[in-house]
Scaffold this motif. Structure first.
Motif, PDB file in Angstrom:
ATOM      1  N   SER A   1     -17.871  10.056  -5.591  1.00  0.00           N
ATOM      2  CA  SER A   1     -16.900  10.068  -3.794  1.00  0.00           C
ATOM      3  C   SER A   1     -17.906  10.902  -3.357  1.00  0.00           C
ATOM      4  O   SER A   1     -18.122  12.486  -4.154  1.00  0.00           O
ATOM      5  CB  SER A   1     -16.441  10.664  -4.708  1.00  0.00           C
ATOM      6  N   PRO A   2     -18.787  10.822  -2.822  1.00  0.00           N
ATOM      7  CA  PRO A   2     -18.306   9.225  -1.802  1.00  0.00           C
ATOM      8  C   PRO A   2     -19.449   8.010  -2.903  1.00  0.00           C
ATOM      9  O   PRO A   2     -19.845   8.332  -3.433  1.00  0.00           O
ATOM     10  CB  PRO A   2     -18.856   8.764  -0.585  1.00  0.00           C
ATOM     11  N   GLY A   3     -18.825   6.768  -1.917  1.00  0.00           N
ATOM     12  CA  GLY A   3     -20.057   5.491  -2.974  1.00  0.00           C
ATOM     13  C   GLY A   3     -19.116   4.632  -2.914  1.00  0.00           C
ATOM     14  O   GLY A   3     -18.224   4.054  -1.944  1.00  0.00           O
ATOM     15  N   ILE A   4     -19.414   3.272  -3.888  1.00  0.00           N
ATOM     16  CA  ILE A   4     -18.437   2.366  -4.116  1.00  0.00           C
ATOM     17  C   ILE A   4     -18.204   1.795  -5.180  1.00  0.00           C
ATOM     18  O   ILE A   4     -18.803   2.038  -6.078  1.00  0.00           O
ATOM     19  CB  ILE A   4     -19.832   1.151  -3.411  1.00  0.00           C
TER      20      ILE A   4
ATOM     21  N   PRO B   1     -10.860  10.696   0.108  1.00  0.00           N
ATOM     22  CA  PRO B   1     -10.886   9.493   1.349  1.00  0.00           C
ATOM     23  C   PRO B   1     -11.096   7.917   0.928  1.00  0.00           C
ATOM     24  O   PRO B   1     -12.190   7.850   0.058  1.00  0.00           O
ATOM     25  CB  PRO B   1     -11.296   9.698   1.966  1.00  0.00           C
ATOM     26  N   VAL B   2     -10.509   7.314   0.533  1.00  0.00           N
ATOM     27  CA  VAL B   2     -10.395   5.345   0.288  1.00  0.00           C
ATOM     28  C   VAL B   2     -10.746   4.944   1.182  1.00  0.00           C
ATOM     29  O   VAL B   2      -9.202   4.882   2.487  1.00  0.00           O
ATOM     30  CB  VAL B   2      -9.225   5.473  -1.192  1.00  0.00           C
ATOM     31  N   ALA B   3     -11.565   3.601   0.762  1.00  0.00           N
ATOM     32  CA  ALA B   3     -11.263   2.701   1.254  1.00  0.00           C
ATOM     33  C   ALA B   3     -10.948   1.264   1.156  1.00  0.00           C
ATOM     34  O   ALA B   3     -11.770   1.300  -0.325  1.00  0.00           O
ATOM     35  CB  ALA B   3     -12.345   2.342   2.845  1.00  0.00           C
ATOM     36  N   VAL B   4     -10.604   0.073   1.126  1.00  0.00           N
ATOM     37  CA  VAL B   4     -10.305  -0.948   0.121  1.00  0.00           C
ATOM     38  C   VAL B   4     -10.876  -2.368   0.512  1.00  0.00           C
ATOM     39  O   VAL B   4     -11.020  -2.518   2.290  1.00  0.00           O
ATOM     40  CB  VAL B   4      -9.030  -1.633   0.028  1.00  0.00           C
ATOM     41  N   GLY B   5     -12.666  -2.702   0.423  1.00  0.00           N
ATOM     42  CA  GLY B   5     -13.131  -4.175   0.362  1.00  0.00           C
ATOM     43  C   GLY B   5     -12.756  -4.913   0.088  1.00  0.00           C
ATOM     44  O   GLY B   5     -12.559  -5.217  -0.763  1.00  0.00           O
ATOM     45  N   LEU B   6     -12.835  -6.419   0.913  1.00  0.00           N
ATOM     46  CA  LEU B   6     -12.262  -7.111   0.088  1.00  0.00           C
ATOM     47  C   LEU B   6     -13.347  -8.489   0.323  1.00  0.00           C
ATOM     48  O   LEU B   6     -13.308  -8.739   1.464  1.00  0.00           O
ATOM     49  CB  LEU B   6     -10.926  -7.699   0.985  1.00  0.00           C
TER      50      LEU B   6
ATOM     51  N   HIS C   1     -15.884   8.411   2.742  1.00  0.00           N
ATOM     52  CA  HIS C   1     -15.274   7.682   2.239  1.00  0.00           C
ATOM     53  C   HIS C   1     -15.505   7.155   0.048  1.00  0.00           C
ATOM     54  O   HIS C   1     -16.615   7.372   0.300  1.00  0.00           O
ATOM     55  CB  HIS C   1     -14.419   6.430   2.625  1.00  0.00           C
ATOM     56  N   THR C   2     -15.233   6.959  -0.416  1.00  0.00           N
ATOM     57  CA  THR C   2     -15.219   6.220  -1.541  1.00  0.00           C
ATOM     58  C   THR C   2     -15.172   4.786  -1.046  1.00  0.00           C
ATOM     59  O   THR C   2     -12.863   4.432  -0.754  1.00  0.00           O
ATOM     60  CB  THR C   2     -14.330   6.588  -2.364  1.00  0.00           C
TER      61      THR C   2
ATOM     62  N   ARG D   1     -30.137  -2.332  -3.064  1.00  0.00           N
ATOM     63  CA  ARG D   1     -31.908  -2.832  -2.898  1.00  0.00           C
ATOM     64  C   ARG D   1     -31.977  -1.638  -1.251  1.00  0.00           C
ATOM     65  O   ARG D   1     -33.137  -1.958  -0.509  1.00  0.00           O
ATOM     66  CB  ARG D   1     -31.939  -3.841  -2.964  1.00  0.00           C
ATOM     67  N   GLU D   2     -30.539  -2.154  -0.827  1.00  0.00           N
ATOM     68  CA  GLU D   2     -30.514  -1.732   0.985  1.00  0.00           C
ATOM     69  C   GLU D   2     -30.407  -0.215   1.091  1.00  0.00           C
ATOM     70  O   GLU D   2     -31.001   0.140   1.706  1.00  0.00           O
ATOM     71  CB  GLU D   2     -29.150  -2.289   1.258  1.00  0.00           C
ATOM     72  N   ASN D   3     -30.225   0.324   0.167  1.00  0.00           N
ATOM     73  CA  ASN D   3     -29.855   2.407   0.002  1.00  0.00           C
ATOM     74  C   ASN D   3     -29.528   2.368  -1.293  1.00  0.00           C
ATOM     75  O   ASN D   3     -28.050   2.495  -2.198  1.00  0.00           O
ATOM     76  CB  ASN D   3     -28.290   2.349   1.197  1.00  0.00           C
ATOM     77  N   ALA D   4     -30.193   2.845  -2.225  1.00  0.00           N
ATOM     78  CA  ALA D   4     -30.445   3.508  -3.211  1.00  0.00           C
ATOM     79  C   ALA D   4     -29.894   5.022  -3.299  1.00  0.00           C
ATOM     80  O   ALA D   4     -29.011   5.114  -4.359  1.00  0.00           O
ATOM     81  CB  ALA D   4     -32.449   2.886  -3.433  1.00  0.00           C
ATOM     82  N   GLU D   5     -29.819   5.514  -2.225  1.00  0.00           N
ATOM     83  CA  GLU D   5     -29.509   6.392  -2.457  1.00  0.00           C
ATOM     84  C   GLU D   5     -27.798   6.578  -2.728  1.00  0.00           C
ATOM     85  O   GLU D   5     -26.974   8.096  -3.384  1.00  0.00           O
ATOM     86  CB  GLU D   5     -29.624   7.597  -1.528  1.00  0.00           C
ATOM     87  N   VAL D   6     -26.760   5.425  -2.686  1.00  0.00           N
ATOM     88  CA  VAL D   6     -25.499   5.103  -2.673  1.00  0.00           C
ATOM     89  C   VAL D   6     -25.285   4.520  -3.689  1.00  0.00           C
ATOM     90  O   VAL D   6     -25.700   4.115  -4.894  1.00  0.00           O
ATOM     91  CB  VAL D   6     -25.100   4.061  -1.569  1.00  0.00           C
TER      92      VAL D   6
END
Length: 283
Positions: A49-52, A81-86, A224-225, A246-251
């Motif tokens: 939080s935040p993250g994926i 704060p949440v978002a949903v990826g589909l 967001h998460t 590989r795109e963003n190791a900090e997330v």
């Protein structure tokens, strides 16, 4: 068998009655690193939080979708704060999802859009979509046009035209040995070597696009998460999460997968594969 059905029945009763929220303590997960059973409520406190957060599924398994909704609810209940990826929606149709969350789209219109993007199985995902609309939780289309992944699987990435490549985010489609070995391990290997290689390229395009689109949302909404709902193959750490790293190791990222009897169980999954397994949903 009776015990397994009892757990699934509990999920259906608590989740598929309108207005009912599954209590986090009612779902048990296996903490892969800690090698212990914990409640979803306990796991939610450890999720980025935040993250994926990736929550895998068998697309036709209603219990898997009930569990995904429970994860979303558990984070939402914590006022994150949440978002949903589909995986189920193409990125180019983001405006449809925005209209749905804003209440500007009827259910019949969304059902038709869902069929156009994914399948006729709206009923399996309906409660997730309704919850996001009712709670004003953003929904993000993460997929690329199906015609592109099908063409890559059939003819390879090099067969794409400049116009087709223009419909993708910036992707370098190089299948390394580690990625190929990962797919062999989770899927087995059937058919010719060249056919399997093309399949790997299609999977890599899929994984990388979903990772890039999820990261792009986080860049614009860094608090967001993003809870990514996708097939189990894409959710493994060596798949979409690896491409995101590989795109963003900090997330920060975490992977939650359903346990599958005889294949993916507490004894067979390591922390290099996933962070948590949802218990009681074995087929």
């Amino acid at each position: 068998m009776r015990m397994r059905l009892g757990v699934q029945t509990l999920l259906f009763v608590l989740l598929f009655i309108p207005g009912t929220i599954l209590q986090a303590a009612d779902m048990t997960l296996w903490d892969v690193a800690g090698r212990a059973e914990i409640s979803l409520d306990q796991a939610a406190g450890k999720l980025p939080s935040p993250g994926i957060v990736y929550v895998g599924e068998f697309h036709d398994n209603a219990a898997h979708h009930a569990a995904q909704l429970a994860v979303i609810q558990s984070l939402d209940k914590r006022k994150r704060p949440v978002a949903v990826g589909l995986e189920m929606f193409q990125h180019i149709e983001q405006s449809v999802l925005d209209a749905w969350v804003a209440g500007a789209l009827s259910e019949d219109e969304m059902r038709r859009a869902f069929a156009r993007n994914w399948s006729q199985d709206w009923h399996l995902y309906r409660d997730i979509f309704l919850y996001c609309r009712d709670r004003s939780i953003p929904m993000i289309g993460l997929n690329v046009p199906r015609s592109i992944t099908r063409k890559v699987a059939r003819n390879g990435f090099e067969s794409l035209t400049p116009e087709e490549i223009g419909k993708l985010p910036p992707i370098v489609c190089r299948v390394d040995r580690e990625y190929e070995e990962f797919l062999r391990r989770v899927l087995g290997h059937h058919g010719s070597e060249s056919g399997f290689r093309r399949f790997c390229e299609a999977q890599l395009v899929w994984d990388t696009a979903m990772a890039i689109y999820a990261l792009a949302y986080l860049e614009d909404h860094p608090e967001h998460t993003v809870v990514v709902l996708c097939g189990m193959i894409h959710a493994w750490k060596k798949a979409a999460p690896e491409q995101a790293a590989r795109e963003n190791a900090e997330v920060e990222q975490a992977v939650i997968q359903p346990s599958v009897k005889g294949r993916w169980t507490p004894g067979s999954v390591s922390k290099q594969d996933a962070d948590y397994l949802i218990l009681g949903l074995e087929e």
